[in-house]
Design an enzyme around this catalytic site. Structure first.
Site, short mmCIF file in Angstrom:
data_model
loop_
_atom_site.label_atom_id
_atom_site.label_comp_id
_atom_site.label_asym_id
_atom_site.label_seq_id
_atom_site.Cartn_x
_atom_site.Cartn_y
_atom_site.Cartn_z
N LYS A 81 0.73 -1.35 0.09
CA LYS A 81 -0.52 0.34 0.08
C LYS A 81 0.66 0.99 0.06
CE LYS A 81 -2.26 -1.07 4.00
NZ LYS A 81 -1.21 -2.32 3.68
N ARG A 93 -10.03 1.36 8.95
CA ARG A 93 -9.69 -0.58 9.13
C ARG A 93 -10.27 -1.18 10.11
NH1 ARG A 93 -3.47 0.25 9.07
NH2 ARG A 93 -2.42 -1.46 8.79
N ARG A 145 11.21 -5.66 5.36
CA ARG A 145 11.60 -3.84 5.00
C ARG A 145 12.47 -3.20 6.03
NH1 ARG A 145 5.37 -1.90 5.52
NH2 ARG A 145 5.79 -3.13 7.58
N ARG A 186 11.06 -1.36 11.44
CA ARG A 186 9.83 -1.18 12.02
C ARG A 186 10.40 -2.59 12.90
NH1 ARG A 186 4.89 -0.08 8.58
NH2 ARG A 186 3.83 -0.69 10.49
N ARG A 199 -0.54 -9.15 13.11
CA ARG A 199 -1.10 -7.99 12.60
C ARG A 199 -1.75 -8.83 11.61
NH1 ARG A 199 4.08 -5.07 11.16
NH2 ARG A 199 3.12 -3.86 9.41
P1 ADP Z 1 2.40 -1.66 3.25
O1 ADP Z 1 1.99 -0.26 3.25
O2 ADP Z 1 1.00 -2.57 2.83
O3 ADP Z 1 2.88 -2.67 4.54
P2 ADP Z 1 5.10 -1.63 1.73
O4 ADP Z 1 4.38 -0.88 0.29
O5 ADP Z 1 5.59 -0.75 2.82
O6 ADP Z 1 4.02 -2.53 3.00
O7 ADP Z 1 5.52 -2.61 1.49
C1 ADP Z 1 5.99 -3.38 2.01
C2 ADP Z 1 7.51 -4.29 2.34
O8 ADP Z 1 8.01 -4.83 0.65
C3 ADP Z 1 8.73 -3.01 1.57
O9 ADP Z 1 9.82 -3.62 1.78
C4 ADP Z 1 8.73 -2.63 0.17
O10 ADP Z 1 9.84 -3.10 -0.18
C5 ADP Z 1 8.05 -4.16 -0.18
N1 ADP Z 1 7.19 -4.20 -1.41
C6 ADP Z 1 6.40 -3.84 -1.66
N2 ADP Z 1 5.61 -3.38 -3.42
C7 ADP Z 1 6.28 -4.42 -3.55
C8 ADP Z 1 6.42 -5.87 -5.01
N3 ADP Z 1 5.53 -5.73 -5.56
N4 ADP Z 1 7.36 -6.86 -4.48
C9 ADP Z 1 7.88 -7.19 -3.50
N5 ADP Z 1 8.03 -6.74 -2.49
C10 ADP Z 1 7.47 -5.99 -2.35
P1 ADP Z 2 0.86 -1.58 7.60
O1 ADP Z 2 2.45 -2.85 7.41
O2 ADP Z 2 0.61 -3.45 8.43
O3 ADP Z 2 -0.24 -1.72 6.78
P2 ADP Z 2 0.48 0.48 8.77
O4 ADP Z 2 2.22 1.03 8.78
O5 ADP Z 2 -0.62 1.37 8.33
O6 ADP Z 2 0.99 -0.25 9.06
O7 ADP Z 2 0.20 0.84 10.65
C1 ADP Z 2 1.03 0.77 11.80
C2 ADP Z 2 0.38 -0.33 12.71
O8 ADP Z 2 -0.28 1.23 13.02
C3 ADP Z 2 -0.53 -0.71 12.69
O9 ADP Z 2 -0.53 -2.45 13.33
C4 ADP Z 2 -1.70 -0.03 14.39
O10 ADP Z 2 -0.97 -0.15 15.46
C5 ADP Z 2 -1.62 1.68 13.96
N1 ADP Z 2 -2.72 1.81 12.53
C6 ADP Z 2 -3.03 1.96 11.25
N2 ADP Z 2 -3.93 2.83 11.04
C7 ADP Z 2 -4.93 2.86 12.58
C8 ADP Z 2 -6.39 2.28 11.51
N3 ADP Z 2 -7.00 2.98 10.72
N4 ADP Z 2 -6.77 2.13 12.90
C9 ADP Z 2 -6.02 1.45 14.01
N5 ADP Z 2 -5.01 1.43 14.16
C10 ADP Z 2 -3.81 2.02 13.45
#
Ligand code: ADP
Ligand code: ADP
Length: 215
Positions: A14, A89, A128, A161, A172
């Site tokens: 995302k 969420r 990551r 992280r 999660r």
């Molecule tokens: P989210 O915001 O949904 O938690 P991230 O965008 O942070 O996910 O991506 C999670 C990890 O996977 C990061 O280390 C990112 O560089 C990697 N990643 C993102 N998209 C891809 C993909 N299409 N293929 C492989 N690795 C990816």
């Molecule tokens: P992800 O890689 O899981 O997409 P995020 O960076 O979006 O992680 O979120 C990290 C953490 O922040 C979540 O595990 C949760 O604890 C908190 N969080 C983020 N957005 C929300 C939300 N909309 N409602 C509740 N908790 C949230």
């Protein structure tokens, strides 16, 4: 199409995609995870309340997030288009968002779901790394910075992280299935859910997203 939600399990890409797409089409990228991590780092009231939930991989209570987003909606921050990443969420968050939009004469164009398997999530999150300054994300071994351990954009030292530790990632994923997945149905019922395969190369995911947005 310029008002979007990005849905998908942790690690589905995302953040990676939202940053690029927002820049490409000129809308705001709003990540509640980034906002919360900044609040924790700065030790604000919100940060103090959110910290222990985030460390365990649990969701931060709905009222805190709803309050945070309501401020952004009412002060016009989102009025020229946005990608919401990480919000809503839970079903109560989705319902509150809908009410806020009605009240402010705004509408949601689509909820885009990035589909990725559990094994791929665990693999991605164990590799990551992110930049604490600009939030850009890297991955070992698939997407490394040019110089090891530092951000290509601003030279800041990359970090992991704490909630990407495997046992927290598993929790999660459970939390996603129990509390977040039901909102897929919520947006399917609103006829705005669009599914995109997240498990392909980042550039291929981006192309699919552009097709959706340009439709
Ligand atoms: P989210 O915001 O949904 O938690 P991230 O965008 O942070 O996910 O991506 C999670 C990890 O996977 C990061 O280390 C990112 O560089 C990697 N990643 C993102 N998209 C891809 C993909 N299409 N293929 C492989 N690795 C990816
Ligand atoms: P992800 O890689 O899981 O997409 P995020 O960076 O979006 O992680 O979120 C990290 C953490 O922040 C979540 O595990 C949760 O604890 C908190 N969080 C983020 N957005 C929300 C939300 N909309 N409602 C509740 N908790 C949230």
């Amino acid at each position: 199409m310029k008002n979007m939600i990005f849905l998908g399990p942790p690690g589905s890409g995302k953040g990676t995609q939202a940053v690029k797409l927002a820049e490409k089409i000129g809308v705001i990228h709003l990540s509640t995870g980034d906002l919360l991590r900044t609040a924790v780092k700065e030790g604000t009231d919100l940060g103090k309340q959110a910290k222990e939930y985030m460390e365990k991989g649990e969701l931060v209570p709905d009222h805190l997030l709803i309050g945070l987003i309501e401020t952004k909606v009412t002060n016009g921050y989102l009025s020229n288009g946005f990608i919401l990443d990480g919000f809503p969420r839970t079903v109560p968050q989705a319902e509150s968002l809908k009410k806020m939009f009605v009240k402010n004469n705004m509408n949601m164009d689509s909820a885009i779901l990035l589909q990725v398997s559990d094994e791929e999530v665990v693999r991605r999150l164990s590799g990551r790394w992110f930049c604490p300054t600009c939030q850009r994300t890297y991955n070992h071994p698939s997407n490394m910075p040019k110089n090891e351990g530092v951000c290509d954009d601003d030279g800041a030292k990359l970090q992991r992280r704490p909630d990407d530790e495997e046992s927290v990632v598993r929790n999660r994923l459970e939390v996603y299935k129990k509390q977040t997945q039901p909102i897929e149905e919520f947006y399917r019922n609103e006829s705005i859910l669009i599914e995109v395969t997240g498990e392909q190369a980042p550039t291929a995911v981006f192309e699919d997203l552009l097709k959706v947005v340009n439709k």
